[in-house]
Design a protein around this motif. Structure first.
Motif, PDB file in Angstrom:
ATOM      1  N   ALA A 205       0.816  -1.214   0.000  1.00 35.25           N
ATOM      2  CA  ALA A 205       0.000   0.000   0.000  1.00 35.25           C
ATOM      3  C   ALA A 205       0.853   1.268   0.000  1.00 35.25           C
ATOM      4  O   ALA A 205       0.364   2.351  -0.336  1.00 35.25           O
ATOM      5  N   GLN A 206       2.123   1.151   0.366  1.00 38.67           N
ATOM      6  CA  GLN A 206       3.005   2.317   0.424  1.00 38.67           C
ATOM      7  C   GLN A 206       3.648   2.646  -0.924  1.00 38.67           C
ATOM      8  O   GLN A 206       4.313   3.667  -1.063  1.00 38.67           O
ATOM      9  N   ILE A 207       3.495   1.762  -1.900  1.00 42.82           N
ATOM     10  CA  ILE A 207       4.109   1.960  -3.215  1.00 42.82           C
ATOM     11  C   ILE A 207       3.017   2.102  -4.265  1.00 42.82           C
ATOM     12  O   ILE A 207       2.292   1.157  -4.558  1.00 42.82           O
ATOM     13  N   GLU A 208       2.907   3.275  -4.829  1.00 41.22           N
ATOM     14  CA  GLU A 208       1.887   3.512  -5.841  1.00 41.22           C
ATOM     15  C   GLU A 208       2.338   2.961  -7.192  1.00 41.22           C
ATOM     16  O   GLU A 208       3.449   3.247  -7.643  1.00 41.22           O
ATOM     17  N   ASP A 209       1.490   2.157  -7.818  1.00 39.90           N
ATOM     18  CA  ASP A 209       1.756   1.589  -9.129  1.00 39.90           C
ATOM     19  C   ASP A 209       3.158   0.958  -9.183  1.00 39.90           C
ATOM     20  O   ASP A 209       4.032   1.404  -9.934  1.00 39.90           O
ATOM     21  N   PRO A 210       3.394  -0.081  -8.388  1.00 45.90           N
ATOM     22  CA  PRO A 210       4.737  -0.674  -8.314  1.00 45.90           C
ATOM     23  C   PRO A 210       5.169  -1.312  -9.633  1.00 45.90           C
ATOM     24  O   PRO A 210       4.347  -1.806 -10.402  1.00 45.90           O
ATOM     25  N   ARG A 221      11.579   3.983 -11.546  1.00 50.54           N
ATOM     26  CA  ARG A 221      11.485   3.597 -10.135  1.00 50.54           C
ATOM     27  C   ARG A 221      12.847   3.254  -9.522  1.00 50.54           C
ATOM     28  O   ARG A 221      12.926   2.948  -8.330  1.00 50.54           O
ATOM     29  N   GLU A 224      14.094   5.259  -6.328  1.00 47.17           N
ATOM     30  CA  GLU A 224      13.291   4.941  -5.152  1.00 47.17           C
ATOM     31  C   GLU A 224      13.617   3.538  -4.639  1.00 47.17           C
ATOM     32  O   GLU A 224      13.840   3.343  -3.440  1.00 47.17           O
TER      33      GLU A 224
END
Length: 242
Positions: A205-210, A221, A224
């Protein structure tokens, strides 16, 4: 399908796929389903139907509904060799995680995939299963050990006496976990070579569009992911020594 929990069936299916080193395309072919139908059901974007489950069970030769049908009054504690933990004490760890580690095949790259950790009522302890790996034949599934003595968490795969281990330190305030992975890598010919590297588990939930798979320097990415993964050694969650 109201008699069954879709999330339970999806996890059981991911566990079987990882344990058997099956690609989703191959399983879909065996079960006479479209890959799209299978992918959507596993991802929770489409509910399983009884007919779909029966086809998958026949293709796998295993029940996907066993977990959903087991009464909650199973073993109340994990076995002593896993730390004798009770579910209320470890519920915080259940969920989906973005898993990051160094690439074994390309210097400087990061490899990303999904790991789901959940409680198995039938087994009476935590289990995990990997998915969204580009090398699906190497997906892992196994059990979780959480002994009080060290405060570490171990994700263990055991297959015919062969083990793979992820050792994780205490979770941060953000519920992120860092540590070390130890496994075998294909060397020359059929030779298998022990290899280890830092690893990070971040709540999905902490990573948007992984982004999953191999992440290179040119990928958006990368910065990050590299910053997250470097926390393992930078903050002394693991040490690599020669």
């Amino acid at each position: 399908m109201s008699d069954f929990d879709n999330a339970e069936v999806a996890f059981r299916l991911r566990e079987e796929i990882a344990r058997r080193r099956l690609s989703r395309a191959r399983l879909a072919e065996r079960a006479k389903l479209s890959v799209s139908t299978l992918e959507k059901a596993i991802a929770g974007r489409r509910p399983f139907t009884l007919a779909t489950i029966v086809r998958l069970e026949e293709a796998l030769g295993a029940s996907l509904r066993e977990e959903a049908e087991v009464e909650a009054a199973g073993p109340s504690l994990a076995p002593p060799e896993m730390g004798s933990y009770a579910r209320p004490a470890v519920q915080w760890i259940e969920g989906d995680y973005l898993t990051l580690r160094a690439s074994f095949g390309e210097d400087g790259a990061v490899y990303a995939y999904r790991t789901e950790i959940r409680w198995s009522n039938a087994k009476g302890h935590l289990v995990f299963a990997e998915s969204d790996r580009s090398d699906a034949t190497f997906q892992q599934a196994g059990f979780v050990s959480m002994p009080n003595l060290s405060g570490h968490t171990y994700l263990m795969t055991s297959e015919a006496g062969q083990y793979r281990m992820i050792m994780l330190g205490r979770a941060t305030r953000e519920q992120r976990m860092f540590g070390l992975l130890a496994t075998l890598q294909v060397g020359q010919g059929s030779q298998l070579v022990p290899v280890s590297c830092p690893v990070a588990l971040v709540p999905m939930a902490q990573i948007e569009d992984p982004q999953f798979g191999l992440v290179r320097e040119s990928d958006a990415r990368m910065a990050e992911y590299r910053s997250i993964l470097d926390t393992a050694t930078r903050d002394d969650y693991c040490r690599l020594r020669k």
